[in-house]
Motif scaffolding. Structure first.
Motif, PDB file in Angstrom:
ATOM      1  N   LEU A   1      52.721  34.632  44.830  1.00  0.00           N
ATOM      2  CA  LEU A   1      52.737  34.072  45.314  1.00  0.00           C
ATOM      3  C   LEU A   1      51.815  33.122  44.649  1.00  0.00           C
ATOM      4  O   LEU A   1      51.416  31.544  45.838  1.00  0.00           O
ATOM      5  N   LYS A   2      50.581  33.477  43.904  1.00  0.00           N
ATOM      6  CA  LYS A   2      49.598  32.553  43.564  1.00  0.00           C
ATOM      7  C   LYS A   2      48.805  32.328  44.387  1.00  0.00           C
ATOM      8  O   LYS A   2      47.923  31.854  44.149  1.00  0.00           O
ATOM      9  N   LYS A   3      48.580  33.236  45.616  1.00  0.00           N
ATOM     10  CA  LYS A   3      47.331  33.442  46.328  1.00  0.00           C
ATOM     11  C   LYS A   3      46.161  34.039  46.093  1.00  0.00           C
ATOM     12  O   LYS A   3      44.809  34.493  46.863  1.00  0.00           O
TER      13      LYS A   3
ATOM     14  N   TRP B   1      38.477  38.854  48.361  1.00  0.00           N
ATOM     15  CA  TRP B   1      39.072  39.576  49.538  1.00  0.00           C
ATOM     16  C   TRP B   1      38.011  39.543  50.308  1.00  0.00           C
ATOM     17  O   TRP B   1      38.161  38.698  51.670  1.00  0.00           O
ATOM     18  N   MET B   2      36.861  39.473  49.803  1.00  0.00           N
ATOM     19  CA  MET B   2      35.578  39.459  51.506  1.00  0.00           C
ATOM     20  C   MET B   2      36.160  37.705  51.441  1.00  0.00           C
ATOM     21  O   MET B   2      35.470  37.763  52.699  1.00  0.00           O
ATOM     22  N   GLN B   3      36.056  36.766  50.630  1.00  0.00           N
ATOM     23  CA  GLN B   3      36.293  34.955  51.493  1.00  0.00           C
ATOM     24  C   GLN B   3      37.744  35.613  52.521  1.00  0.00           C
ATOM     25  O   GLN B   3      38.477  35.174  53.344  1.00  0.00           O
TER      26      GLN B   3
ATOM     27  N   ARG C   1      54.644  47.504  31.876  1.00  0.00           N
ATOM     28  CA  ARG C   1      54.706  47.866  33.560  1.00  0.00           C
ATOM     29  C   ARG C   1      53.067  47.782  34.148  1.00  0.00           C
ATOM     30  O   ARG C   1      52.690  47.910  35.555  1.00  0.00           O
ATOM     31  N   LYS C   2      52.352  48.406  33.671  1.00  0.00           N
ATOM     32  CA  LYS C   2      50.682  48.758  34.871  1.00  0.00           C
ATOM     33  C   LYS C   2      50.093  47.709  35.014  1.00  0.00           C
ATOM     34  O   LYS C   2      48.973  47.136  33.806  1.00  0.00           O
ATOM     35  N   MET C   3      49.550  47.858  36.354  1.00  0.00           N
ATOM     36  CA  MET C   3      48.765  46.567  36.629  1.00  0.00           C
ATOM     37  C   MET C   3      47.496  47.140  37.230  1.00  0.00           C
ATOM     38  O   MET C   3      47.022  47.932  37.639  1.00  0.00           O
ATOM     39  N   LEU C   4      45.769  46.170  36.252  1.00  0.00           N
ATOM     40  CA  LEU C   4      44.871  47.330  36.416  1.00  0.00           C
ATOM     41  C   LEU C   4      44.078  46.074  37.416  1.00  0.00           C
ATOM     42  O   LEU C   4      44.556  44.409  37.164  1.00  0.00           O
ATOM     43  N   ILE C   5      43.552  46.662  38.053  1.00  0.00           N
ATOM     44  CA  ILE C   5      42.227  45.337  38.676  1.00  0.00           C
ATOM     45  C   ILE C   5      41.180  45.646  38.578  1.00  0.00           C
ATOM     46  O   ILE C   5      40.459  46.070  38.094  1.00  0.00           O
ATOM     47  N   ILE C   6      40.624  43.865  38.829  1.00  0.00           N
ATOM     48  CA  ILE C   6      38.737  43.841  37.576  1.00  0.00           C
ATOM     49  C   ILE C   6      38.691  44.074  38.974  1.00  0.00           C
ATOM     50  O   ILE C   6      38.348  43.079  39.903  1.00  0.00           O
ATOM     51  N   ARG C   7      37.495  44.557  39.095  1.00  0.00           N
ATOM     52  CA  ARG C   7      36.620  45.078  41.236  1.00  0.00           C
ATOM     53  C   ARG C   7      35.998  43.879  41.459  1.00  0.00           C
ATOM     54  O   ARG C   7      36.137  43.111  42.190  1.00  0.00           O
ATOM     55  N   ASP C   8      34.998  43.243  40.781  1.00  0.00           N
ATOM     56  CA  ASP C   8      34.362  42.484  40.855  1.00  0.00           C
ATOM     57  C   ASP C   8      35.355  41.132  41.332  1.00  0.00           C
ATOM     58  O   ASP C   8      34.129  40.629  42.359  1.00  0.00           O
ATOM     59  N   PRO C   9      36.544  40.151  40.246  1.00  0.00           N
ATOM     60  CA  PRO C   9      36.534  39.056  41.390  1.00  0.00           C
ATOM     61  C   PRO C   9      37.652  39.214  42.290  1.00  0.00           C
ATOM     62  O   PRO C   9      37.634  38.568  43.144  1.00  0.00           O
ATOM     63  N   PHE C  10      38.311  40.661  41.875  1.00  0.00           N
ATOM     64  CA  PHE C  10      38.395  41.170  43.380  1.00  0.00           C
ATOM     65  C   PHE C  10      38.430  41.416  44.682  1.00  0.00           C
ATOM     66  O   PHE C  10      38.508  40.732  45.732  1.00  0.00           O
ATOM     67  N   LEU C  11      37.035  41.904  44.958  1.00  0.00           N
ATOM     68  CA  LEU C  11      36.412  41.800  45.969  1.00  0.00           C
ATOM     69  C   LEU C  11      35.179  40.419  46.308  1.00  0.00           C
ATOM     70  O   LEU C  11      35.600  40.295  48.025  1.00  0.00           O
ATOM     71  N   ASP C  12      35.552  39.787  45.170  1.00  0.00           N
ATOM     72  CA  ASP C  12      35.176  38.520  45.415  1.00  0.00           C
ATOM     73  C   ASP C  12      36.035  37.882  46.121  1.00  0.00           C
ATOM     74  O   ASP C  12      35.727  37.134  47.409  1.00  0.00           O
TER      75      ASP C  12
ATOM     76  N   MET D   1      28.191  40.909  55.657  1.00  0.00           N
ATOM     77  CA  MET D   1      29.204  40.661  54.798  1.00  0.00           C
ATOM     78  C   MET D   1      28.805  41.850  53.040  1.00  0.00           C
ATOM     79  O   MET D   1      29.434  42.204  52.607  1.00  0.00           O
ATOM     80  N   ASP D   2      27.929  40.910  52.787  1.00  0.00           N
ATOM     81  CA  ASP D   2      27.458  41.810  51.323  1.00  0.00           C
ATOM     82  C   ASP D   2      27.100  42.643  51.574  1.00  0.00           C
ATOM     83  O   ASP D   2      27.242  43.387  50.334  1.00  0.00           O
ATOM     84  N   ASN D   3      26.617  43.475  52.556  1.00  0.00           N
ATOM     85  CA  ASN D   3      26.653  45.208  52.650  1.00  0.00           C
ATOM     86  C   ASN D   3      27.811  45.606  52.575  1.00  0.00           C
ATOM     87  O   ASN D   3      27.659  46.353  51.448  1.00  0.00           O
TER      88      ASN D   3
END
Length: 72
Positions: free
Chosen positions: A40-42, A67-69, A54-65, A1-3
């Motif tokens: 849903l605050k998940k 998503w990987m879970q 209106r525009k929502m941005l995603i911050i990659r590193d916390p999002f990937l953390d 998964m780290d890869n």
């Protein structure tokens, strides 16, 4: 998964528009689903920043953390 996480981190910009999530992930992660989970605050708020009203941005590193879970 780290890869997998390293590959995604190398492919995704550090911050990007939520609306581009589908195309950036090859539809593996869908923006509409992320919006629903966010409401849903998940998904941790640290994964997002708002640009303007209106525009929502995603911050990659916390999002990937997060998503990987979801994959385990």
């Amino acid at each position: 998964m780290d890869n997998l996480k390293q590959q995604l981190a190398g492919h995704l910009p550090p911050i990007f528009a939520g609306t581009s999530l589908d195309s950036l992930t090859g539809d593996a992660v869908r923006w509409r689903t992320v919006q629903n989970l966010k409401s849903l605050k998940k998904i941790p708020e640290a994964c997002f920043k708002r640009q303007g009203t209106r525009k929502m941005l995603i911050i990659r590193d916390p999002f990937l953390d997060w998503w990987m879970q979801q994959l385990d």
